[in-house]
Each structure stands twice: as structure tokens, then as C-alpha cells.
Design an enzyme around this catalytic site. Structure first.
Site, PDB file in Angstrom:
ATOM      1  N   GLY A  23       0.872  -1.129  -0.027  1.00 39.17           N
ATOM      2  CA  GLY A  23       0.034   0.075   0.219  1.00 39.17           C
ATOM      3  C   GLY A  23       0.919   1.344   0.202  1.00 39.17           C
ATOM      4  O   GLY A  23       2.007   1.375   0.832  1.00 39.17           O
ATOM      5  N   ASN A  75       3.683   1.866   2.850  1.00 40.77           N
ATOM      6  CA  ASN A  75       5.002   1.868   2.331  1.00 40.77           C
ATOM      7  C   ASN A  75       5.830   3.052   2.654  1.00 40.77           C
ATOM      8  O   ASN A  75       7.064   3.184   3.249  1.00 40.77           O
ATOM      9  CB  ASN A  75       5.117   1.776   0.797  1.00 40.77           C
ATOM     10  CG  ASN A  75       4.405   0.340   0.465  1.00 40.77           C
ATOM     11  OD1 ASN A  75       4.544  -0.644   1.371  1.00 40.77           O
ATOM     12  ND2 ASN A  75       4.117   0.096  -0.828  1.00 40.77           N
ATOM     13  N   LEU A 122      12.169   9.815 -12.264  1.00 42.99           N
ATOM     14  CA  LEU A 122      12.178   9.439 -13.709  1.00 42.99           C
ATOM     15  C   LEU A 122      12.861   8.075 -13.782  1.00 42.99           C
ATOM     16  O   LEU A 122      13.738   7.734 -14.568  1.00 42.99           O
ATOM     17  CB  LEU A 122      13.302  10.607 -14.222  1.00 42.99           C
ATOM     18  CG  LEU A 122      12.633  12.035 -14.406  1.00 42.99           C
ATOM     19  CD1 LEU A 122      13.790  12.992 -14.752  1.00 42.99           C
ATOM     20  CD2 LEU A 122      11.299  12.285 -15.482  1.00 42.99           C
ATOM     21  N   GLY A 132       9.451   4.010  -5.586  1.00 38.78           N
ATOM     22  CA  GLY A 132       8.961   5.451  -5.550  1.00 38.78           C
ATOM     23  C   GLY A 132       8.457   5.754  -4.196  1.00 38.78           C
ATOM     24  O   GLY A 132       8.569   6.935  -3.733  1.00 38.78           O
ATOM     25  N   ASP A 133       7.764   4.719  -3.448  1.00 44.45           N
ATOM     26  CA  ASP A 133       7.484   4.831  -2.103  1.00 44.45           C
ATOM     27  C   ASP A 133       8.483   5.172  -1.168  1.00 44.45           C
ATOM     28  O   ASP A 133       8.326   5.976  -0.358  1.00 44.45           O
ATOM     29  CB  ASP A 133       6.286   3.752  -1.505  1.00 44.45           C
ATOM     30  CG  ASP A 133       5.201   3.717  -2.428  1.00 44.45           C
ATOM     31  OD1 ASP A 133       4.846   4.507  -2.905  1.00 44.45           O
ATOM     32  OD2 ASP A 133       4.626   2.458  -2.424  1.00 44.45           O
TER      33      ASP A 133
HETATM   34  O1  RIB Z   1       3.631   1.546  -4.826  1.00 41.57           O
HETATM   35  C1  RIB Z   1       3.566  -0.009  -4.595  1.00 41.57           C
HETATM   36  C2  RIB Z   1       2.315  -0.404  -4.182  1.00 41.57           C
HETATM   37  O2  RIB Z   1       1.245   0.261  -4.775  1.00 41.57           O
HETATM   38  C3  RIB Z   1       2.113  -1.688  -3.649  1.00 41.57           C
HETATM   39  O3  RIB Z   1       2.718  -1.964  -2.509  1.00 41.57           O
HETATM   40  C4  RIB Z   1       0.643  -2.031  -3.592  1.00 41.57           C
HETATM   41  O4  RIB Z   1       0.096  -2.183  -2.610  1.00 41.57           O
HETATM   42  C5  RIB Z   1       0.237  -0.658  -4.301  1.00 41.57           C
HETATM   43  O5  RIB Z   1      -0.455   0.287  -3.548  1.00 41.57           O
END
Ligand code: RIB
Length: 321
Positions: free
Chosen positions: A37, A41, A216, A246-247
Site C-alpha cells: 500500500g 510503504n 524519472l 517510488g514509495d
Molecule cells: O507503490 C507500490 C504499492 O502500490 C504496492 O505496495 C501496492 O500495494 C500498491 O499500493
């Protein structure tokens, strides 16, 4: 202290030689579940990669999928403010190719139950919060209300506008730092101006937000802040799975900014954290600690001028049709 408000999903991950095309069935290899999520994350990344005190407002279902998510957040030291919903816990179905790319489908479930009133009822006044970090896997109206409340309380709002969707102008007005990938940047600018931007640089400048950061992928990242373009080429690593990279970048960036680190150095730290997150399977499972990030940065010199110039040249070129 940083407050993350957003989604938590249980990720169902299967590795396969390639991501199936529409109508295609592929035989996969390993299957595993991971806590994920975008919201959770980013909260884990922030706590781990920066060591900053991190809280999270999230919504979960009363089911077995919730426990691994709360366990992972607790293990990372994230203080949770949980809305318990009658909807099932959010899930994501992820296919990872042998090249490390992914395709993700999210079933939002309980994430859709996060409402504007939950900020006051589950967190209270934003006393002690310096930054509010959000994404777009919870209802847009909720995100906009939280951003407004944060702005009124003098809290810096960091928005990762992912997954891409048109943003209401009253949301952008209350954002201090916008983090987007290239596709999301063009989508946000086109929705705002009605025109396709002629380059990344012009797109960054088209938004009336104090700082706009664009990631990028393997090229690196750039930020438009104080009328200056800051460029950070990527670090080269052996990629296993880009899920959550990215997270990790967003969490580490927000952690660094909350510690008063200026944008150029914050981008470098976030890029290192994001690169390290690509070296293992899974989203939260691959997020580095502050110590690992610091060691990685010590081993890697600042980017060469030629790499910075080629990143800047990419940003000023017209997008490919
Ligand atoms: O950005 C990655 C995330 O996107 C995953 O962990 C998935 O749960 C979605 O939310």
C-alpha cells in the site's frame, strides 16, 4: 513528527518471465504476500530510512489480512491511528517480471473508508506534526480535506499524486511539495492547463506549488524549487523488483526534509533509498535503514557533471509522442 495518511494493502506478488498482455495467461514462478500500500510503504520508508518519528492514519478491515500490515508498521516503529472498517482490508495483485518491472491492480477495500472526519477523531489536533505525507489511494475528497487542515495548522503538505488522476485545484493550493513520476506530472499539468507540456522542465514550472519533484526511474529525479531546477541522477544497482521504490523515495525525502535537509541533499538521500529498495523482492521488505542509506552514500561519490547535464537535457527535451 511526520504523519502519513493513506492506504495499506496486502500485496499478492507473483514473479513471472513477463507481465501478461491483455487476454494472455503466463505461468508464474514464486508467489508471496508482502505488506504494501503506498501509504504504509511510505510510512515504513520514512521511519526506517530517516529515523524520524512517524505516525500513520489508515483504514483496515476486520480480517486476517490486517495483521501482517499492522505488524510491519509496528516493527518499523510507525505509530498507528487505525479506522476499523466493515470493508475488507485493501489488497494489491502484483506481477513482477524477470526484468524487475511490475503491473499492479489494487482492490481498495477499507482504504476507501478513510473519511475527512477521521483526522480529528483518530489523530486529533496536528500538534507536533511538521509534515503530512499523502498519496491518492484513499478518496480524493479526504486527501483534499486533510491538506486543508494541515495548511491551516501550519503543517507542510507533501503529496505523492499516485496513482495518476486529475487533481482538484483546491487540493494543489494546499500542497507544499508535490512528488510525481513523469506520466503523473504530465497528467496533472494537462488537467490544470488543458495543454500537453512541451518538456518536463516546463511542466515542473507550470504548477503553482512551492516544490515539485519528478521521479524519472532509472534516469534519476529532478526538483523545481525556489525557481531552480535541481537534478539528481540515479544510482546504479542490480534491480530485482522496483515495487515500492517510488514509495521509498517519497518516505525518505519527507523524512529528510523534516530534518531540515535542503532539497538537493534530500533528493540524493531519497534516490539512494529508492535504489536500495529495488535490490530485493517486495515493497516494505526491501526498505533500507538510515544506516544502510548513509553507508551507500559514503560509497558513492556525488554525480558527475556529465550525468547531471544529460539528465537536465532529458528534462528540457520534448516528450516522445
Ligand atoms: O507503490 C507500490 C504499492 O502500490 C504496492 O505496495 C501496492 O500495494 C500498491 O499500493
Amino acid at each position: 513528527m511526520i504523519l502519513v495518511a493513506g492506504s495499506a494493502n496486502l500485496d499478492f506478488v507473483v514473479s513471472a518471465r513477463h507481465i501478461p498482455a491483455p487476454g494472455e495467461t503466463v505461468l508464474g514462478e514464486h508467489f508471496q504476500t508482502f505488506p504494501g500500500g503506498k501509504g504504509a510503504n511510505q510510512a515504513v520508508a520514512c521511519a526506517r530510512a530517516s529515523g524520524a518519528e512517524t505516525h500513520m492514519l489508515l483504514a483496515l478491515g476486520r480480517d486476517d489480512f490486517a495483521k501482517p500490515l499492522t505488524d510491519a508498521l509496528s516493527q518499523a516503529g510507525v505509530v498507528q491511528h487505525t479506522v476499523w472498517s466493515e470493508q475488507p482490508t485493501g489488497c494489491a495483485f502484483i506481477c513482477v517480471s524477470s526484468g524487475g518491472d511490475n503491473a499492479i491492480t489494487v482492490a481498495p477495500g477499507a482504504n476507501a473508508a478513510l473519511r475527512p472526519e477521521h483526522l480529528a477523531s483518530h489523530v486529533g489536533a496536528l500538534t507536533g506534526v511538521s509534515h503530512l505525507l499523502m498519496q491518492l489511494e484513499t478518496p480524493l475528497q479526504t486527501v483534499a480535506c486533510y491538506a486543508k487542515a494541515a495548511r491551516e495548522a501550519g503543517v507542510q503538505v507533501v503529496l505523492n499524486a499516485a496513482p495518476a488522476q486529475p487533481l482538484p485545484s483546491d487540493l494543489l493550493t494546499n500542497v507544499d511539495v508535490l512528488v510525481v513520476n513523469e506520466g503523473e506530472l504530465f497528467a496533472v499539468v494537462q488537467a490544470k492547463t488543458g495543454q500537453q507540456p512541451l518538456s518536463i522542465t516546463l511542466a515542473l514550472q507550470a504548477l503553482d506549488v512551492p516544490a515539485v519533484v519528478v521521479t524519472l526511474g532509472a534516469r534519476g529525479s529532478c526538483a523545481w524549487v525556489n525557481n531552480t531546477l535541481v537534478a539528481q541522477p540515479s544510482f546504479q544497482v542490480d534491480v530485482v523488483d522496483t515495487t515500492g521504490a517510488g514509495d521509498t523515495f517519497c518516505g525518505a525525502l519527507t523524512g529528510a526534509l523534516s530534518q531540515g535537509i535542503e532539497m538537493a541533499q534530500a533528493l540524493r538521500t531519497a534516490s539512494a533509498a529508492g535504489a536500495l529498495a529495488c535490490t530485493q523482492l517486495g515493497a516494505q521488505s526491501s526498505m533500507p535503514t538510515a544506516q544502510t542509506v548513509a553507508q551507500f552514500l559514503e560509497q558513492h561519490r556525488p554525480a558527475q557533471d556529465s550525468a547531471v547535464h544529460s539528465l537536465l537535457a532529458y528534462c528540457s527535451a520534448s516528450p516522445s509522442p
